[in-house]
Scaffold this motif. Sequence first.
Motif, mmCIF file in Angstrom:
data_model
loop_
_atom_site.group_PDB
_atom_site.id
_atom_site.type_symbol
_atom_site.label_atom_id
_atom_site.label_comp_id
_atom_site.label_asym_id
_atom_site.label_seq_id
_atom_site.Cartn_x
_atom_site.Cartn_y
_atom_site.Cartn_z
ATOM 1 N N SER A 304 0.823 -1.204 0.000
ATOM 2 C CA SER A 304 0.000 0.000 0.000
ATOM 3 C C SER A 304 0.861 1.259 0.000
ATOM 4 C CB SER A 304 -0.924 -0.008 1.208
ATOM 5 O OG SER A 304 -0.174 0.054 2.398
ATOM 6 N N LEU A 310 3.029 5.886 -5.798
ATOM 7 C CA LEU A 310 2.768 5.913 -7.237
ATOM 8 C C LEU A 310 1.494 6.692 -7.526
ATOM 9 C CD1 LEU A 310 3.612 2.223 -8.194
ATOM 10 C CD2 LEU A 310 5.005 4.244 -8.577
ATOM 11 N N GLY A 311 0.522 6.573 -6.624
ATOM 12 C CA GLY A 311 -0.775 7.222 -6.813
ATOM 13 C C GLY A 311 -0.712 8.734 -6.844
ATOM 14 N N VAL A 312 0.261 9.331 -6.138
ATOM 15 C CA VAL A 312 0.389 10.788 -6.224
ATOM 16 C C VAL A 312 1.359 11.182 -7.327
ATOM 17 C CG1 VAL A 312 -0.229 11.294 -3.849
ATOM 18 C CG2 VAL A 312 2.150 10.879 -4.427
ATOM 19 N N GLY A 313 1.784 10.227 -8.124
ATOM 20 C CA GLY A 313 2.597 10.566 -9.277
ATOM 21 C C GLY A 313 4.087 10.474 -9.050
ATOM 22 N N ARG B 90 -8.464 0.935 -11.959
ATOM 23 C CA ARG B 90 -7.003 1.050 -11.946
ATOM 24 C C ARG B 90 -6.413 1.210 -13.339
ATOM 25 N NH1 ARG B 90 -4.675 -1.004 -6.965
ATOM 26 N NH2 ARG B 90 -2.876 -1.686 -8.139
ATOM 27 N N ASN B 93 -5.720 5.268 -14.340
ATOM 28 C CA ASN B 93 -4.449 5.989 -14.170
ATOM 29 C C ASN B 93 -3.262 5.030 -14.250
ATOM 30 O OD1 ASN B 93 -4.626 4.735 -11.724
ATOM 31 N ND2 ASN B 93 -4.059 6.524 -10.512
ATOM 32 N N MET B 95 -2.551 2.309 -12.821
ATOM 33 C CA MET B 95 -1.998 1.654 -11.633
ATOM 34 C C MET B 95 -1.829 0.165 -11.882
ATOM 35 S SD MET B 95 -1.092 3.606 -9.230
ATOM 36 C CE MET B 95 -1.032 2.743 -7.678
ATOM 37 N N THR B 98 1.641 -1.825 -12.230
ATOM 38 C CA THR B 98 2.452 -2.446 -11.183
ATOM 39 C C THR B 98 2.270 -3.956 -11.139
ATOM 40 O OG1 THR B 98 0.681 -2.075 -9.599
ATOM 41 C CG2 THR B 98 2.404 -0.399 -9.706
ATOM 42 N N ASN B 100 2.560 -7.321 -12.959
ATOM 43 C CA ASN B 100 3.334 -7.761 -14.127
ATOM 44 C C ASN B 100 2.516 -8.444 -15.198
ATOM 45 O OD1 ASN B 100 6.065 -7.000 -13.783
ATOM 46 N ND2 ASN B 100 6.124 -8.352 -11.998
ATOM 47 N N VAL B 123 3.840 9.463 -14.915
ATOM 48 C CA VAL B 123 4.007 10.367 -13.776
ATOM 49 C C VAL B 123 3.040 11.549 -13.860
ATOM 50 C CG1 VAL B 123 5.620 11.940 -12.664
ATOM 51 C CG2 VAL B 123 6.326 9.615 -13.200
ATOM 52 N N ARG B 126 -0.646 10.338 -13.513
ATOM 53 C CA ARG B 126 -1.136 10.075 -12.153
ATOM 54 C C ARG B 126 -1.269 11.355 -11.343
ATOM 55 N NH1 ARG B 126 2.611 4.859 -11.550
ATOM 56 N NH2 ARG B 126 1.355 3.465 -12.831
ATOM 57 N N ALA B 127 -0.554 12.400 -11.781
ATOM 58 C CA ALA B 127 -0.780 13.689 -11.136
ATOM 59 C C ALA B 127 -2.142 14.241 -11.563
ATOM 60 C CB ALA B 127 0.338 14.657 -11.508
ATOM 61 N N VAL B 129 -4.710 12.269 -12.732
ATOM 62 C CA VAL B 129 -5.737 11.334 -12.283
ATOM 63 C C VAL B 129 -5.276 10.749 -10.950
ATOM 64 C CG1 VAL B 129 -7.099 9.324 -12.888
ATOM 65 C CG2 VAL B 129 -6.226 10.811 -14.687
ATOM 66 N N GLY B 130 -5.731 11.346 -9.874
ATOM 67 C CA GLY B 130 -5.294 10.907 -8.540
ATOM 68 C C GLY B 130 -6.069 9.695 -8.082
ATOM 69 N N MET B 131 -5.592 9.097 -6.992
ATOM 70 C CA MET B 131 -6.246 7.879 -6.552
ATOM 71 C C MET B 131 -6.309 7.806 -5.024
ATOM 72 S SD MET B 131 -5.880 4.193 -8.136
ATOM 73 C CE MET B 131 -7.093 2.952 -7.753
ATOM 74 N N PHE B 133 -7.233 4.906 -2.050
ATOM 75 C CA PHE B 133 -7.305 3.444 -2.022
ATOM 76 C C PHE B 133 -8.293 2.943 -0.980
ATOM 77 C CE2 PHE B 133 -3.344 4.696 -3.839
ATOM 78 C CZ PHE B 133 -3.173 3.834 -4.892
ATOM 79 N N ASN B 137 -3.903 4.587 3.389
ATOM 80 C CA ASN B 137 -2.478 4.253 3.371
ATOM 81 C C ASN B 137 -1.600 5.485 3.461
ATOM 82 O OD1 ASN B 137 -3.151 5.220 0.897
ATOM 83 N ND2 ASN B 137 -2.146 3.627 -0.293
ATOM 84 N N ARG B 203 -4.108 14.308 0.258
ATOM 85 C CA ARG B 203 -2.840 14.053 -0.419
ATOM 86 C C ARG B 203 -3.046 13.985 -1.927
ATOM 87 N NH1 ARG B 203 -0.244 8.635 1.449
ATOM 88 N NH2 ARG B 203 -1.869 7.800 0.125
ATOM 89 N N VAL B 207 -1.839 17.541 -5.360
ATOM 90 C CA VAL B 207 -1.104 17.655 -6.621
ATOM 91 C C VAL B 207 -1.991 18.223 -7.721
ATOM 92 C CG1 VAL B 207 0.623 15.902 -6.155
ATOM 93 C CG2 VAL B 207 -1.557 15.223 -7.105
#
Lengths: 421, 294
Positions: A304, A310-313, B90, B93, B95, B98, B100, B123, B126-127, B129-131, B133, B137, B203, B207
């Motif tokens: 997590s 990664l989620g914030v870029g 996922r 953006n 995600m 990650t 494989n 990079v 993802r700025a 399109v934020g995420m 979870f 976390n 958070r 961005v």
Amino acid sequence: MNNQKPMDIVQAGLAKRYKKEKRFKLIGLSAIIFSLMFLVFLFSSIFLNGYKAFYQAELRIDVFFDPALLDIKDPASANFDALVKKSLRTTFPDVKKRKEKKKLYGLVSTDGSFQLRDMVLADPALVGQNRSVWLLADDDVDMLMKGYIDRNLPQSDRRISDVQIGWIDKLIDAGRVKFRFNIGFFTNGDSREPESAGILGAAMGSFYMLAITLVLSFPIGIGAAIYLEEFAAKNRITDIIEVNINNLAAVPSIVFGLLGLAVFLNFFHLPRSAPLVGGLVLFLMTLPTIIITGRVALQSVPPSIREAALGVGASKMQAVLHHVLPLAMPGMLTGAIIGMARALGESAPLLMIGMVAFIVDIPAGITDPATALPVQIYLWADSPERAFVERTSAAIMVLLTFLVLMNGTAVYLRSKFERRW
Amino acid sequence: MLQILSSNTPRSTAKSREERIQSKARMLVDREDRCTAGDPFVENPRMSCRNVNVYYGDKQAIRDVSIDISENEVLAMIGPSGCGKSTFLRCLNRMNDTINICRVTGELKLDDSDIYDKKMDVVPLRARVGMVFQKPNPFPKSIYDNIAYGPTIHGLAATKTELTEIVEISLIKAGLWDEVKDRLDQPGTGLSGGQQQRLCIARAIAVGPEVILMDEPCSALDPIATATIEELISELKQHYTIVIVTHNMQQAARVSQRTAYFHLGDLLEVSQTDVLFTRPSHQLTEDYITGRFG
């Protein structure tokens, strides 16, 4: 049977269950006590064997720094051995026979002449004066004083003769014998004479070796672990690499010594017996362990955290360097230090690359000939003199102290850097 | 063995109601065309997806999903477990990169740029399109550092004052400012679950994203924290496009304008939320929202 309530059945079986649990606990406890007993036995035997090596007998001899024997212009090259002998003769004037004189000279360590030389070098004004000087006793005298030589044995069965015992008793009566803390053990290099043999040469050798091992294996091991865990594609090649790393971690250390002999000495012609080569060999030996513990530490970081970064870029490298690595660091450090501790205690591969040589000088650099603590222990354990027995144990104590310190550091670093989430 | 067999016999002969419905559901999807019912497409979409397929190794997780997401709307994605809604989220953006063995085909666009284009840099994506979870976390760092991390790596703040301003604005937007303004230097992990999740939202906001993806953001929270987050989502939609995956149908009904129903990797229906929950067009959607299976 059928009209029994379930609760009754449960109650009936409870006692048996608790009994089993108690027995299980007892087995575990006895296993711990059993292993602790061995540990206590080991440590106490080492301690009892070795603690006497930390003090050393000395004899007080009246010395006349005779200008006839000492060249004032160049005291360093003067015959101090003759000065010691002359002083002994004046202390025991009734010894006339050549054979007995020889025995008399045997009371003082050969190191005695160096002691006098150092005194004169430090203070040239001593020449021509009378001084009462504490000189290091020979190891046999030391052993007699510590009670390891039985006076009741027939003369031919002991290392020290009746006349010598007579002289020593005389010196004792005159208050000319004392024990003092054995500084030389911590400041000298190896010696053929047990009374002047010290651990510093081996300790420095071990230090240089470990420094090289750490400088090479920590960054390379961590780098490899990060790449394999975070960046490498999961395919057949990485599988093969992983299997090989695990295999390398299980390879007997002497094989690494042979490798070092073949590659570093015979191919690259690096100096023999040098901490440089020892460090390289131990680096190869420690690397797989560090990679494996590093990967385990990385795996234990919750995914997590990676996703959050990664989620914030964050780029992959930023996610690893800023978030995953700091969290994995305590585990990696622990692995590295435990690997280092293993390297510190390793002797077999060092035998292969010539670090088993008898080396008196304290190494001043990574290319000087040197030996290492465990090898020194091996060398001393192999020596016939009685005084080396206690020195062997004392050297083991020094080695164990270093190991305990390193493991303690590992625990400390772990608790200091560990972050909970 | 005999005992087990005999004890199982009555069950296997009389199929449970769920099983019957499940098998019926599978048959239905196989037989009918898998075209999405309702109105998946909008004018001037913010994001548009056409014929998206996702594979985990050999297994296909999502089949031919086509949907548009319009500006400043809250799109809820519902469906039974394992239906592929999180997987689809996922993709938006990348995600899924990650994982494989994950492979994505089809066309996903943010404005006019192709998300899965080789030249697309993840990079900045993802700025934009934020995420947020499923499990809160936060980084094991201070509250301030948690928010400041994103703006710092993207270089959004030139000075320390600007950075502090961004942190404050983000926390205010996430409705967390009043609760944490006196303890910004304390670890984010020390907050309660609901606060942690709002910290994660802050958070993501910090961005300056255009779209926020939320993967079951309330599933680990109690009802009060959930209500707070739902209020927050309603406020955030004025500035952001939000896609939220949820297991909670009431939540979907409360926060979203449009709702998408996923079923075993197919997108079966996309409608206005009130329409989907009152007059679903697809039989399986109706079965799901009325609790016949799920």
